[in-house]
Design an enzyme around this catalytic site. Structure first.
Site, short mmCIF file in Angstrom:
data_model
loop_
_atom_site.label_atom_id
_atom_site.label_comp_id
_atom_site.label_asym_id
_atom_site.label_seq_id
_atom_site.Cartn_x
_atom_site.Cartn_y
_atom_site.Cartn_z
N LYS A 79 -1.62 -10.31 8.49
CA LYS A 79 -2.60 -9.26 8.16
C LYS A 79 -3.91 -9.90 7.71
CE LYS A 79 -2.77 -5.04 5.27
NZ LYS A 79 -2.05 -4.27 4.25
N SER A 154 -1.46 0.52 5.20
CA SER A 154 -2.61 -0.18 5.74
C SER A 154 -2.25 -1.35 6.64
CB SER A 154 -3.50 -0.69 4.59
OG SER A 154 -2.77 -1.56 3.77
N SER A 178 2.10 0.24 1.96
CA SER A 178 1.39 -0.26 3.14
C SER A 178 2.17 -1.16 4.08
CB SER A 178 0.12 -0.99 2.70
OG SER A 178 -0.79 -0.06 2.19
#
Lengths: 493, 102, 478
Positions: A79, A154, A178
């Site tokens: 990420k 997210s 997330s």
């Protein structure tokens, strides 16, 4: 079966048996990325050269007879809020769109030292604030199951990458769901470890007392392998546990008759999608049929979790994001005086959701409001944590839905921030309590979208989560839960 | 209890160093008012005698030995600096009286 | 209307650690800008702080020295504000659970004992340094930032508002400095910025118990300036009150050039620091054993040293004070005293000729070995050299570190005192200076010095002046 369709465990085994090289594996994933990435948009930055370099190195070492980590040669996606030395790290924000960190996050270094080729940095909601990855300043990531839908957030990019076969493993971050929520939207496993289990050094902070790095994977054993690698005390992170790390992959056998399961009433609300509820209950039935104790349990302060979270997280975020002022790195809007430089840079650089949260957080911490908001929320947090600790006296696993619904359509919730916040309702209290929680795919919705179930355990007991997940896998609940080619006609890949 | 964010929005935006145009401000007033109203639900709870949790980890602080470790080379320190000059970061001219901590 | 002045001081002290408070970067002063920086002290995204054990130890030691109650549990908080010298846009400090509470310092003002009470002692991190550009034809004005100092451990000491004059403030600070210097926590150099002081001052009608509106005085760079600045500010406030005005709570800048305080325009909304507990650091828990161990190993306090120097070495109060205030000089004295029993003589030579030579040659006491001074004094005591020669050898010793015995031997400086060596020279000089001899015979004894000087010259200074003087007398008065 193509290499990119295989799990990390399988890819590891093939290399050990000498049947396939790291280079071939990496090549397979890079080709797959070329093929489907234009439709998914999971990556902000791709690093094929660096990935290949690592793969070449792994093959050389294996050829030499060196002892290698089980995950050597297994590619990974990370990420874009995890710092990667000399590689662009943006947090999907304009404010960091040119930021090249001079250091790597501890977990990234661990991946590198194990010989895992880094395929690239994945898309996310800006500064990890969001539940759909639509808050990215750069691009919209599409759910591989239905490209008109969000992958969740997210860590949407990481979840989509794994679901689409672009990476067998990925790292995301979980502050209020997330990792778990996008995992459930994309039909993969997503683990939020115990707070402090995994180092946060190099994870660009959103809410410091809640953030944790977590893996996204195709099955329990894969998840266990990468959890082994990234867990452990880090002298650079004062909030990382000195707790010893067991070998999570060692024994994933479960005896269901020893299991005590609490079904969280608040996470199986009548308001939730009925198929989601049904899927979860079906799973739980399986455990019960095989001897597990299953009871309904209430976490009475769950209703207050959203309120507490949406005060604590933005408050910490408002402080963590103060440093983005254009002086040392990042976007600089210019200005003839300091005031202008700061306010213009931040006003132009941050997206709407980030600004909203900074505003709430600044307000909640400001003079005169601290007691009523932040302090109060911290007390509610104590009550929520107590709920869990009390429940864990009776139960090994607390179970519920990972999300009230499957993936929603792109643009469906962007007009109403509150609506978006409600997506987190199943995941928030685990974060507040600091307990480990795993989202497992447990079936498909009638519309063809994955449904996720969430299991939570007491601190340090990631093991039981993985065992339960492995048990479900054996029982056929989610093997393989990758979008099938036929779905392309229905809007998926 | 409704929160009238209209009175607060300018002060908070200044405190947070966020330039908001009038449209953004207007939207914020509505959105933040609604969010805070939801968040305020927690005030219903009786938390008398409850200790606040500032850390979920029930551990004492980690202490590090007082040993010097290599610093970053200057070029790495400055590598992302939007404006630099002779080894320094450069900012618009300031007077000491602008320091909020003074 | 009689007013009394009420003063509270806020002192910041840089602690003497090798590395910074939250990272391993060096604390060395004076390096090239931004060369003592890392992701942590630069506040790069993703970085995290980790406590320096030594900083905690020094802070606890300081608190113990100041009789402040060390808290078993204390916590760190974030103080949020925007300024370029603050890389994270917050300072990690301690707000409502400081490291130590209370405390006091006992000083003497006009021979009266005074107890100055402290409110708290806490730990926090230093910010970076800003350099402001002057006007330049080609560049637009700008400021420059150097983060070398960012993250240096700072001790903050806050007194209660129980200091009542500028002079008291100065005396307090001088005592504080000495005490903390001795405790080994800081080098306390105001000129280098390792000790800083800001003051709060207000006036109230004499006898009143409520505090008046205070102003804050900043930019004080010496102890002398503390006294001057506070005296000036007290007068400024009094003038306002006397004319019926009100004091506004502002910050005043002390201008060293013009010796006045200048009130700065107040800023609204600037002090909302939004303090909240630092989530990246766990609470500091100090067990009893840790604190007791530090207490047991505190270096000797200054007052104790003064007492001991007087008692054990028979030094006068002023000598003891000198050797305490100048710690290295005192250490030198004690090291030499191990080898030489006449402490009075030793002390005299150190504070007299040695100190003089050190100043002349601009070197520090640490360059001189105590043993060498002892050798010198022993040569003098045994009569092998005379006093003037001893001074000469001392200069050489301080300048080059040469051993006195070597210098004496190489330069052939041994004392000449025997009659058989000196008498011929005495007779020669007397014969060459008949007028002088006449004057002495007439009773002008002072002229003897002139004749003695001549012999000294002939012997290269090695003659024993007392002996020469005696021989002249014998010769002339015969």
């Amino acid at each position: 079966m193509k290499l990119y369709e295989m799990s990390a465990t399988e890819l590891s085994l093939l290399q050990v048996r000498g049947e396939v090289s790291a280079v071939e594996i990496t090549r397979s994933f890079l080709d797959r990325i070329e093929e489907v990435e234009p439709s998914v948009n999971a990556f902000i930055t791709l690093s094929p050269t660096a990935a290949m370099e690592t793969a070449v190195g792994v093959d050389k070492r294996r050829h030499r007879g060196d002892k290698l980590h089980p995950l050597a040669g297994v590619p990974v996606a990370v990420k874009d809020n995890l710092c990667t030395n000399n590689m662009l790290t943006t947090c999907a924000s304009k404010v960091l769109d040119n930021f090249i960190p001079p250091y790597s996050a501890t977990v990234v270094t661990a991946l590198h030292e194990a010989g895992m080729p880094l395929l690239g940095k994945t898309n996310m909601d800006e500064f990890a604030m969001g539940s759909s990855t639509e808050n990215s300043a750069f691009q919209v990531t599409r759910n591989p199951w239905d490209t008109e839908r969000v992958p969740g957030g997210s860590s949407g990019g990481s979840a989509a990458a794994v679901a689409a076969g672009m990476a067998p493993l990925a790292l995301g971050s979980d502050t209020g769901g997330s990792v778990r929520q996008p995992a459930s939207f994309c039909g993969v496993l997503g683990l939020r470890p115990t707070y402090g289990r995994v180092s946060r050094y190099g994870l660009i902070a959103f809410a410091s007392s809640l953030d944790q790095v977590g893996p996204l994977a195709l099955n329990a054993h894969d998840c266990a392998l990468i959890l082994n690698l990234i867990s452990g005390h880090d002298p650079l992170d004062s909030t990382s546990l000195p707790e010893p790390v067991p070998d999570f992959s060692d024994d994933l056998e479960l005896d269901p008759s020893s299991l005590r399961i609490g079904l969280i009433r608040e996470n199986l609300s009548e308001q939730f999608d009925p198929e989601v509820r049904a899927s979860v209950l079906k799973c739980v039935e399986l455990f019960e049929k095989n001897g597990a104790l299953v009871e309904q349990v209430s976490l009475p302060h769950t209703d207050y979790g959203l309120g507490a979270y949406y005060l604590i997280a933005p408050s910490e975020a408002s402080s963590n994001l103060g440093r983005y002022d254009g002086v040392r790195y990042g976007f600089n809007a210019g200005g003839s005086d300091l005031e202008t430089l700061f306010s213009k840079t931040r006003g132009e650089g941050f997206g709407a959701e980030v600004k909203r949260r900074i505003m709430i957080g600044t307000y909640a911490l400001s003079a005169g409001y601290f007691d009523a908001y932040y302090l109060k929320a911290m007390k509610v947090r104590t009550l929520i944590r107590r709920d869990y600790m009390t429940a864990f006296e009776k139960y090994d696993l607390l179970v519920g839905a990972a999300s009230p619904t499957p993936a929603f359509k792109i643009g469906e919730k962007t007009d109403d921030p509150l609506q978006m916040y409600l997506c987190d309702v199943c995941n928030i209290t685990d974060s507040l309590a600091g307990v480990p929680s795993l989202s497992v795919p447990v079936g498909l919705h009638s519309g063809g979208l994955p449904i996720g179930m969430q299991m939570t355990a007491s601190p340090f007991r990631e093991g039981i989560l993985l065992k339960a997940a492995a048990y479900l896998e054996e029982a056929g609940f989610y093997r393989p839960l990758r979008p099938q080619p036929g779905l392309a006609e229905e809007g998926g890949l | 209890m409704t929160v009238d964010f209209r009175k607060e929005v300018d002060y908070v935006a200044r405190l947070a160093r966020l330039d908001l145009d009038s449209e953004e401000k207007e939207r914020m007033v509505g959105e933040l008012g609604a969010i805070l109203k939801t968040a305020q639900k927690i005030r219903e709870l009786d938390t008398e005698g409850i200790e606040p949790t500032s850390h979920v980890l029930d551990l004492p602080a980690v202490l590090r030995e007082d040993k010097v470790k290599p610093s970053l080379p200057l070029n790495r320190v400055l590598q992302n600096a939007p404006h630099r000059r002779q080894g320094y970061f450069r900012v618009p001219s300031i007077t000491a009286s602008e320091n909020p901590a003074e | 209307m009689q007013y009394e002045t009420v003063i509270g001081l806020e002192i910041h002290l840089e602690l003497q650690t090798l590395s910074k408070l939250f990272c391993g970067c060096s604390t060395t002063f004076g390096n090239e800008p931004n060369t003592n920086c890392c992701p942590v002290c630069l506040g790069l995204p993703g970085s995290l702080p980790v406590f320096n054990r030594r900083a905690i130890e020094l802070a606890v030691m300081a608190a113990l020295t100041l009789n402040s109650e060390v808290q078993r549990k204390s916590r760190f908080d974030r103080k949020n504000y925007f300024y370029p010298d603050l890389p994270k846009a917050y300072q990690i400090s301690q707000y409502d659970q400081p490291l130590a509470r209370g405390g006091y310092l006992e000083i003497e003002v006009d021979s009266q004992p005074r107890t100055i009470r402290l409110e708290r002692v806490h730990l926090e991190e230093e910010a970076g340094k800003l350099i402001h550009s002057g006007e330049s034809i080609f560049d637009s004005d700008y400021s420059l930032v150097d983060y070398n100092r960012a993250g240096i451990p700072l001790l903050e000491i806050v007194t209660e508002p129980n200091i009542f004059s500028g002079r008291e403030a100065r005396l307090f600070l001088e005592n504080l400095r000495l005490l903390l210097l001795y405790s080994g926590v800081s080098d306390c150099k105001m000129e280098e910025g390792s000790l800083r002081c800001d003051a709060n001052i207000s006036l109230r009608p004499a006898g009143s118990k409520t505090l008046g509106t205070k102003t804050e005085v900043k930019n004080i760079n010496s102890f002398r300036a503390v006294e001057l600045a506070l005296n000036y500010e007290a007068q400024r406030q009094e003038a306002i009150l006397a004319s019926g005005g009100e004091i506004s709570q502002v910050t005043c800048h002390w201008d060293e050039e013009s010796k006045i305080t200048i009130p700065l325009r107040g800023k609204e909304g600037s002090s909302d620091y939004r303090y909240f507990p630092e989530p990246d650091l766990l609470p500091l828990v100090l067990d009893q054993a840790f604190i007791e161990n530090l207490a047991a190993n505190l270096p000797e306090a200054p007052l104790k040293r003064i007492e001991r120097l007087c008692k054990d070495y028979g030094l006068s109060a002023s000598e003891a004070l000198l050797f305490t205030e100048n710690r290295e000089l005192g250490d030198f004295f004690e090291a030499a005293a191990l080898l030489y029993k006449d402490s009075s003589n030793l002390a005299r030579w150190i504070q007299g000729d040695l100190l003089y030579q050190l100043r002349q040659l601009n070197v520090g006491i640490e360059t001189v070995k105590p043993g060498l001074l002892v050798d010198l004094l022993q040569l003098l005591d045994s009569g092998e050299i005379n006093r003037p020669v001893a001074k000469e050898v001392l200069a050489e010793m301080v300048g080059s570190g040469a051993a006195p015995t070597d210098v004496v031997r190489e330069k052939n400086l041994g004392r000449i005192a025997s009659k058989e060596n000196l008498l011929p020279l005495v007779e020669q000089v007397a014969a060459e200076n008949p007028e002088a001899v006449e004057k002495i015979r007439a009773g002008e004894d002072k002229v003897l010095a002139f004749l003695v000087g001549k012999v000294m010259g002939l012997t290269g200074g090695r003659a024993d002046p007392a002996a020469v003087n005696r021989y002249f007398r014998e010769l002339i008065k015969k």
